[in-house]
Design a protein around this motif. Structure first.
Motif, PDB file in Angstrom:
ATOM      1  N   SER A 168       0.971  -1.232  -0.071  1.00  0.00           N
ATOM      2  CA  SER A 168       0.031   0.149  -0.106  1.00  0.00           C
ATOM      3  C   SER A 168       0.929   1.354   0.118  1.00  0.00           C
ATOM      4  N   THR A 169       0.344   2.261  -0.791  1.00  0.00           N
ATOM      5  CA  THR A 169       0.844   3.483  -0.630  1.00  0.00           C
ATOM      6  C   THR A 169       0.823   4.217   0.861  1.00  0.00           C
ATOM      7  N   ILE A 170       1.855   4.851   1.294  1.00  0.00           N
ATOM      8  CA  ILE A 170       1.840   5.543   2.520  1.00  0.00           C
ATOM      9  C   ILE A 170       2.036   7.070   2.640  1.00  0.00           C
ATOM     10  N   LEU A 171       1.232   7.978   3.115  1.00  0.00           N
ATOM     11  CA  LEU A 171       1.365   9.220   3.155  1.00  0.00           C
ATOM     12  C   LEU A 171       1.871   9.667   4.573  1.00  0.00           C
ATOM     13  N   ILE A 172       3.195  10.306   4.977  1.00  0.00           N
ATOM     14  CA  ILE A 172       3.461  10.617   6.121  1.00  0.00           C
ATOM     15  C   ILE A 172       3.236  11.924   6.271  1.00  0.00           C
ATOM     16  N   THR A 173       2.455  12.788   7.362  1.00  0.00           N
ATOM     17  CA  THR A 173       2.239  13.997   7.528  1.00  0.00           C
ATOM     18  C   THR A 173       2.915  14.559   8.747  1.00  0.00           C
ATOM     19  N   GLY A 174       3.257  15.768   8.892  1.00  0.00           N
ATOM     20  CA  GLY A 174       3.687  16.442  10.368  1.00  0.00           C
ATOM     21  C   GLY A 174       4.395  17.448   9.831  1.00  0.00           C
ATOM     22  N   GLU A 175       4.788  18.286  10.918  1.00  0.00           N
ATOM     23  CA  GLU A 175       5.404  19.611  10.645  1.00  0.00           C
ATOM     24  C   GLU A 175       6.851  19.502  10.032  1.00  0.00           C
ATOM     25  N   SER A 176       7.354  20.594   9.553  1.00  0.00           N
ATOM     26  CA  SER A 176       8.807  20.506   9.080  1.00  0.00           C
ATOM     27  C   SER A 176       9.784  20.085  10.301  1.00  0.00           C
ATOM     28  N   GLY A 177      10.715  19.227  10.070  1.00  0.00           N
ATOM     29  CA  GLY A 177      11.671  18.963  11.022  1.00  0.00           C
ATOM     30  C   GLY A 177      11.643  17.752  12.126  1.00  0.00           C
ATOM     31  N   THR A 178      10.180  16.892  11.694  1.00  0.00           N
ATOM     32  CA  THR A 178       9.892  16.064  12.463  1.00  0.00           C
ATOM     33  C   THR A 178      10.602  14.589  12.237  1.00  0.00           C
ATOM     34  N   GLY A 179      10.991  14.489  10.901  1.00  0.00           N
ATOM     35  CA  GLY A 179      11.639  13.244  10.722  1.00  0.00           C
ATOM     36  C   GLY A 179      10.988  12.405   9.713  1.00  0.00           C
TER      37      GLY A 179
END
Length: 400
Positions: A168-179
């Motif tokens: 499955s395709t995965i989308l990673i979200t989060g603020e800049s600089g979180t890794g």
């Protein structure tokens, strides 16, 4: 009631043992006494102590020999030597052999308490660093260098383990600089594609033609300067994983071609007509609100839903502050090795400053602060003076 620590006192003078016992017990320490080196070593074999106080001049096993044996039993236990002023050279010799510090007789009570407090604090820091190092080593092997043990990060790790084996395709979200790239690498590392390529695409700031050529390659004559045909990153990632960093920056015209790769597992080179099959696992990351971008007409809705099969959200550092000591230790070790300054440690006061700060730049900002502290340090302890002013006195508008 918990004690401040356990102290072993080894001295052949009864009056000295009684003085130290009364002083340290009143201060909140648990104290055990021995009248000679042999009895002291027996106690050290039977119990764990946070520090030991040893008289240099004793009959039988003298203080230096007792120090050597204590270090064999517990290398990290700080040992304080008591010596008469006339034999300070013996104490200096003990320091060379691993003693933490020495106290000269006659001594002041405050002097003893300060040295003991420093020794116990050192013991605690060493124990914490050992535990942190073990956690880091075990975690890094499995999660590609992601550091954290907070409940929020445990959720991230669980999701990585569950999602990684799938296609499955995965989308990673989060603020800049979180890794976010580290999470993408961890997904690849824990998948069946781990022995194949992990390819990163920096999605922003490239014009559409150049981005498409980078992704899909081009045929000879596709554009001015295309003298030779060229394969793209999708070819390199075949049977592996391709990671789109900041996918929200991809132009709309390129989004349509990326959607075809996701749906049909095929693409055409820039300027070409032949269809090329490819087997790639797509992982994408963004710090933007893609749903809002869809509503604004800046991101394709069909691509959004194809990307949003599994979403891994990385919390900002201010929402997982219990991970700050672990992260800080990791970066101190990293930049200590790079700058030939091993054994760097944070003082409790410096750690308090890190814990109180809001970290608008997240883990990346913490890494920069730790690198600066190591480079500017003149010893092994990182104190508050090495923490930047903006962290020591954050502005009123800092993220809470």
């Amino acid at each position: 009631m918990a004690t401040k620590g356990s102290i072993l006192v080894i001295d052949d003078e009864e009056i000295m043992r009684e003085i130290l016992e009364a002083l340290l017990t009143r201060e909140g320490y648990d104290v055990r006494l021995a009248g000679n080196g042999a009895d002291g070593l027996d106690l050290a074999r039977a119990h764990s102590f946070d520090a030991a106080i040893v008289d240099v001049m004793m009959p039988g096993i003298d203080g230096i020999a007792t120090l050597d044996e204590l270090k064999k039993l517990d290398e990290e236990m700080p040992v304080l030597m008591i010596t008469a002023f006339a034999s300070v050279e013996n104490a200096i010799d003990a320091m060379k052999r691993g003693a933490f510090d020495y106290i000269t007789k006659p001594f002041k009570n405050d002097e003893v308490l300060i040295v003991v407090r420093n020794a116990v604090e050192r013991r605690r820091l060493v124990a914490e660093n050992t535990a942190l190092r073990q956690n880091l080593q075990a975690q890094s092997q499995k999660f590609a260098g992601i550091i954290g043990r907070s409940p929020r990060m445990k959720q991230v790790f669980d999701l990585i383990i569950q999602a990684a084996p799938s296609r499955s395709t995965i989308l990673i979200t989060g603020e800049s600089g979180t890794g976010k790239e580290l999470v993408a690498r961890a997904i690849h590392t824990n998948s069946s594609r781990a022995d194949r390529a992990f390819v990163t695409v920096n999605s922003g700031n490239l014009p559409p033609d150049l981005l498409e050529s980078t992704l899909f390659g081009h045929v000879k004559g596709a554009f001015t300067g295309a003298v030779y045909p060229k394969k793209g990153l999708c070819d390199m990632a075949d049977k592996g994983t391709i990671f789109f960093d900041e996918i929200g920056n991809i132009p709309l015209e390129t989004q349509a071609k990326l959607l075809r790769v996701m749906q049909e597992r095929e693409f055409m080179r820039l300027g070409g007509m032949d269809t090329i099959k490819v087997d790639v696992r797509i992982v994408a990351a963004t710090n933007c609100d893609l749903r809002q971008m869809v509503e604004d007409g800046r991101f394709r809705e069909d691509l959004y839903y194809r990307l949003h099969v599994i979403n891994v959200y990385l919390p900002p550092l201010r929402e997982r502050k219990e991970d700050i000591p672990l992260l800080a230790h990791h970066f101190l070790e990293k930049y200590g090795r790079e700058n030939d300054k091993p054994g760097q440690e944070l003082t409790p006061e410096a750690l308090d400053l890190l814990m109180d700060y809001g970290w608008p730049g997240n883990v990346r900002e913490l890494e920069n602060v730790m690198e600066r502290a190591v480079v500017l340090s003149t010893g092994n302890r990182i104190g508050t003076e090495l923490i930047p002013d903006n962290v020591r006195t954050p502005p009123a508008f800092a993220i809470p």
